[in-house]
Design a protein around this motif. Sequence first.
Motif, PDB file in Angstrom:
ATOM      1  N   ARG A 104       0.831  -1.217   0.000  1.00 19.68           N
ATOM      2  CA  ARG A 104       0.000   0.000   0.000  1.00 19.68           C
ATOM      3  C   ARG A 104       0.864   1.265   0.000  1.00 19.68           C
ATOM      4  O   ARG A 104       0.485   2.266  -0.597  1.00 19.68           O
ATOM      5  CB  ARG A 104      -0.960   0.005   1.186  1.00 19.68           C
ATOM      6  CG  ARG A 104      -2.180  -0.864   0.941  1.00 19.68           C
ATOM      7  CD  ARG A 104      -3.293  -0.540   1.937  1.00 19.68           C
ATOM      8  NE  ARG A 104      -4.551  -1.106   1.516  1.00 19.68           N
ATOM      9  CZ  ARG A 104      -5.379  -0.528   0.654  1.00 19.68           C
ATOM     10  NH1 ARG A 104      -5.094   0.615   0.109  1.00 19.68           N
ATOM     11  NH2 ARG A 104      -6.517  -1.108   0.330  1.00 19.68           N
ATOM     12  N   LEU A 107       1.660   2.455  -3.418  1.00 18.84           N
ATOM     13  CA  LEU A 107       0.594   3.040  -4.231  1.00 18.84           C
ATOM     14  C   LEU A 107       0.810   4.534  -4.461  1.00 18.84           C
ATOM     15  O   LEU A 107       0.223   5.110  -5.369  1.00 18.84           O
ATOM     16  CB  LEU A 107      -0.775   2.814  -3.569  1.00 18.84           C
ATOM     17  CG  LEU A 107      -1.269   1.374  -3.541  1.00 18.84           C
ATOM     18  CD1 LEU A 107      -2.585   1.289  -2.776  1.00 18.84           C
ATOM     19  CD2 LEU A 107      -1.425   0.810  -4.942  1.00 18.84           C
ATOM     20  N   LEU A 119      -2.039  -6.251  -4.870  1.00 11.15           N
ATOM     21  CA  LEU A 119      -3.051  -6.077  -3.825  1.00 11.15           C
ATOM     22  C   LEU A 119      -4.400  -6.661  -4.253  1.00 11.15           C
ATOM     23  O   LEU A 119      -5.094  -7.278  -3.448  1.00 11.15           O
ATOM     24  CB  LEU A 119      -3.180  -4.606  -3.452  1.00 11.15           C
ATOM     25  CG  LEU A 119      -2.022  -4.060  -2.619  1.00 11.15           C
ATOM     26  CD1 LEU A 119      -2.051  -2.536  -2.582  1.00 11.15           C
ATOM     27  CD2 LEU A 119      -2.056  -4.641  -1.204  1.00 11.15           C
ATOM     28  N   GLU A 131     -12.703  -5.268  -1.102  1.00 10.46           N
ATOM     29  CA  GLU A 131     -11.448  -4.512  -1.147  1.00 10.46           C
ATOM     30  C   GLU A 131     -10.768  -4.659  -2.506  1.00 10.46           C
ATOM     31  O   GLU A 131     -10.242  -3.695  -3.057  1.00 10.46           O
ATOM     32  CB  GLU A 131     -10.484  -4.958  -0.032  1.00 10.46           C
ATOM     33  CG  GLU A 131     -10.863  -4.490   1.345  1.00 10.46           C
ATOM     34  CD  GLU A 131     -11.706  -5.520   2.104  1.00 10.46           C
ATOM     35  OE1 GLU A 131     -12.410  -6.328   1.442  1.00 10.46           O
ATOM     36  OE2 GLU A 131     -11.666  -5.502   3.335  1.00 10.46           O
ATOM     37  N   LEU A 135     -10.071  -1.533  -5.193  1.00  5.72           N
ATOM     38  CA  LEU A 135      -8.766  -1.232  -5.786  1.00  5.72           C
ATOM     39  C   LEU A 135      -8.814  -1.324  -7.306  1.00  5.72           C
ATOM     40  O   LEU A 135      -8.192  -0.514  -8.001  1.00  5.72           O
ATOM     41  CB  LEU A 135      -7.700  -2.173  -5.234  1.00  5.72           C
ATOM     42  CG  LEU A 135      -7.243  -1.876  -3.813  1.00  5.72           C
ATOM     43  CD1 LEU A 135      -6.340  -2.988  -3.304  1.00  5.72           C
ATOM     44  CD2 LEU A 135      -6.532  -0.535  -3.733  1.00  5.72           C
TER      45      LEU A 135
END
Length: 195
Positions: A104, A107, A119, A131, A135
Amino acid sequence: ALQLDPFSPINQYYKGAIYYQQEQYSKAVHHFKKTLSLEPHFTFAYLLMGGSLILMGRAEEALALFKNMPPTGEADLSSLGGQTLAHAMLKNEQQTEYGIVQLRQKLQSDLMGRALFFLILIYTASGKYEEALNLLEEGVKHRVPTLILIEYEPLLKPLRSLERFQKALKVILGEPADFALPSKKYQTSTLKEED
């Protein structure tokens, strides 16, 4: 008949990738092993071989494979992403969460596309489809090029029937209308001829 060079790591990799997409994981692993025997630093062969092992129920082997990858530099998240994916499949929650935090953080860097793809795989493997889809939609907004790979990624099979996934896939691949030819046809070339 066309004869492919059996000593070409590229040829062996493509054979493995085709078997991977066809969900023939034992055959894929065979060709990825050949690839790595010919070119030990072939990162994509590690990734798809690890994915094959995971999908065959051999996540421990995949984890060992990702841990033993040759170093490829800061810009490559393959070992981190692969290990985190294997930990997710093995239900190693602490190691999975550690890897997710690390990914993360990426990112917000030039590595966004690679981190995002891992991810999405990790959240899908963990059963956290919401989730993963969040994303995926974020990646679509940012036009992340690596998302083109989601259509054939076997690890994302649990998402394929979901409407949000299908909508994102349509945007990524483009609707057929997006590729329509212009309505005006030119009678002569629009390029100038050289004298």
